[in-house]
Design an enzyme around this catalytic site. Sequence first.
Site, PDB file in Angstrom:
ATOM      1  N   HIS A 179       3.203   4.603  -0.837  1.00 57.96           N
ATOM      2  CA  HIS A 179       2.981   6.044  -0.969  1.00 57.96           C
ATOM      3  C   HIS A 179       4.333   6.702  -1.271  1.00 57.96           C
ATOM      4  O   HIS A 179       5.349   6.009  -1.451  1.00 57.96           O
ATOM      5  CB  HIS A 179       2.349   6.598   0.311  1.00 57.96           C
TER       6      HIS A 179
ATOM      7  N   TYR B 122       0.850  -1.193   0.000  1.00 55.89           N
ATOM      8  CA  TYR B 122       0.000   0.000   0.000  1.00 55.89           C
ATOM      9  C   TYR B 122       0.892   1.252   0.000  1.00 55.89           C
ATOM     10  O   TYR B 122       0.875   2.071   0.899  1.00 55.89           O
ATOM     11  CB  TYR B 122      -0.996   0.017   1.165  1.00 55.89           C
TER      12      TYR B 122
ATOM     13  N   GLN C  45       5.106  -9.470  12.832  1.00 58.17           N
ATOM     14  CA  GLN C  45       5.305  -8.195  13.524  1.00 58.17           C
ATOM     15  C   GLN C  45       3.996  -7.581  14.002  1.00 58.17           C
ATOM     16  O   GLN C  45       3.984  -6.464  14.525  1.00 58.17           O
ATOM     17  CB  GLN C  45       6.111  -7.217  12.670  1.00 58.17           C
TER      18      GLN C  45
ATOM     19  N   ARG D  80      -1.224   3.647   6.952  1.00 54.33           N
ATOM     20  CA  ARG D  80      -2.330   3.674   7.917  1.00 54.33           C
ATOM     21  C   ARG D  80      -3.123   4.987   7.870  1.00 54.33           C
ATOM     22  O   ARG D  80      -4.206   5.053   8.451  1.00 54.33           O
ATOM     23  CB  ARG D  80      -1.800   3.432   9.338  1.00 54.33           C
TER      24      ARG D  80
ATOM     25  N   GLY E 259       6.457   8.101   0.519  1.00 53.58           N
ATOM     26  CA  GLY E 259       7.549   7.753   1.438  1.00 53.58           C
ATOM     27  C   GLY E 259       8.290   6.521   0.951  1.00 53.58           C
ATOM     28  O   GLY E 259       9.527   6.495   0.865  1.00 53.58           O
ATOM     29  N   HIS E 260       7.532   5.473   0.604  1.00 47.63           N
ATOM     30  CA  HIS E 260       8.153   4.258   0.061  1.00 47.63           C
ATOM     31  C   HIS E 260       8.883   4.582  -1.253  1.00 47.63           C
ATOM     32  O   HIS E 260       9.990   4.103  -1.495  1.00 47.63           O
ATOM     33  CB  HIS E 260       7.095   3.195  -0.240  1.00 47.63           C
TER      34      HIS E 260
ATOM     35  N   GLY F 124      13.078   3.879   6.192  1.00 51.43           N
ATOM     36  CA  GLY F 124      12.657   5.252   6.454  1.00 51.43           C
ATOM     37  C   GLY F 124      12.963   5.677   7.884  1.00 51.43           C
ATOM     38  O   GLY F 124      12.804   4.894   8.820  1.00 51.43           O
TER      39      GLY F 124
HETATM   40  P1  AMP Z   1       6.043  -0.042   5.827  1.00 50.53           P
HETATM   41  O1  AMP Z   1       5.429  -0.456   4.532  1.00 50.53           O
HETATM   42  O2  AMP Z   1       5.162   0.854   6.649  1.00 50.53           O
HETATM   43  O3  AMP Z   1       6.622  -1.192   6.615  1.00 50.53           O
HETATM   44  O4  AMP Z   1       7.283   0.874   5.458  1.00 50.53           O
HETATM   45  C1  AMP Z   1       8.308   0.380   4.639  1.00 50.53           C
HETATM   46  C2  AMP Z   1       9.480   1.324   4.689  1.00 50.53           C
HETATM   47  O5  AMP Z   1       9.082   2.622   4.253  1.00 50.53           O
HETATM   48  C3  AMP Z   1      10.027   1.496   6.108  1.00 50.53           C
HETATM   49  O6  AMP Z   1      11.441   1.536   6.056  1.00 50.53           O
HETATM   50  C4  AMP Z   1       9.451   2.811   6.533  1.00 50.53           C
HETATM   51  O7  AMP Z   1      10.219   3.489   7.509  1.00 50.53           O
HETATM   52  C5  AMP Z   1       9.458   3.564   5.219  1.00 50.53           C
HETATM   53  N1  AMP Z   1       8.489   4.668   5.277  1.00 50.53           N
HETATM   54  C6  AMP Z   1       7.184   4.583   5.625  1.00 50.53           C
HETATM   55  N2  AMP Z   1       6.620   5.807   5.636  1.00 50.53           N
HETATM   56  C7  AMP Z   1       7.597   6.686   5.305  1.00 50.53           C
HETATM   57  C8  AMP Z   1       7.655   8.109   5.151  1.00 50.53           C
HETATM   58  N3  AMP Z   1       6.590   8.878   5.354  1.00 50.53           N
HETATM   59  N4  AMP Z   1       8.822   8.661   4.790  1.00 50.53           N
HETATM   60  C9  AMP Z   1       9.926   7.888   4.597  1.00 50.53           C
HETATM   61  N5  AMP Z   1       9.942   6.544   4.720  1.00 50.53           N
HETATM   62  C10 AMP Z   1       8.797   5.952   5.074  1.00 50.53           C
END
Ligand code: AMP
Length: 281
Positions: free
Chosen positions: A34, A32, A61, A188, A36-37, A148
Amino acid sequence: MIIAETINEVRKYVKEQKMMGHTVGLCPTMGYLHAGHASLVRESAKRCDYTVASVFLNPTQFAQNEDLAGYPRDFERDCRILEENGCDLVFHPSVEEMYPEGFATYVEIQSEMPRQLCGKTRPTHFRGVCTVVNKLFNIVTPDMAFFGEKDAQQLAIVKQMARDLSMDVEVIGCPIVREEDGLAMSSRNTYLNPEERKASGILSDALELGKKLYNDGNDDAEAVTKAMSELIEQEPLARIDYVSAVNAFTMMPVEKLSSDALFALAVYIGKTRLIDNLRLS
Ligand code: AMP
């Protein structure tokens, strides 16, 4: 862009790349996706010859009472975003591929670090993170892995794990990508209704308040985090899990604020638990 669902396929494609002398970057995600990813993938594509992203909603997790079942998914959209940002290979395994019948080995850091902050309410979370990241490192054998700073505790823990277990990978932190009003991007955030979405700006407002107080010369961590908490409490939809000032490397609480510290917070907006942080350097 190649989509691989099995460990063997990933190994085959990565081996081909390494035979050509290419460096490999890995961006682990739960899908999902965005902006950031996307920023992690772009950084990997910039620094490595071949970029692998994993899209795996890792059950180990999540605790029983958490949002695994309702976590948003849209793999086709994820693939579009990955391809647009320079990903070469997506690893999208099933739960059975990653955790076959009889799976019984976990990786856990035996220090206070995973017990701080999110570890207080999510005691098994970082064990699940370390285990899946360890597996992904073994499967992809990346030269660099991109995480991130949004998940600052996770980043510190993964760095410690890589160092402690002599993993041949450079763990790289990437800056937090935010919405226009300051809300840190997160999968989220889609749980938030319009009213909650508006209220969620309070997290970054509180972090900015903390930084302003520090810049104005206030280095008493307790006083500053209290002021941040009081701001959040003014928002009726917000309920604080924690608002802390910690050392950016150990995640242990600090009494005096300094450039090595970061503010970290977890706040429920309605039923949605959001996290954010800000480095003081
Ligand atoms: P997740 O899918 O939430 O497990 O996130 C995957 C990776 O993307 C992790 O390393 C997060 O820290 C990074 N990440 C998620 N949100 C952001 C954001 N807003 N800015 C930078 N990295 C992000």
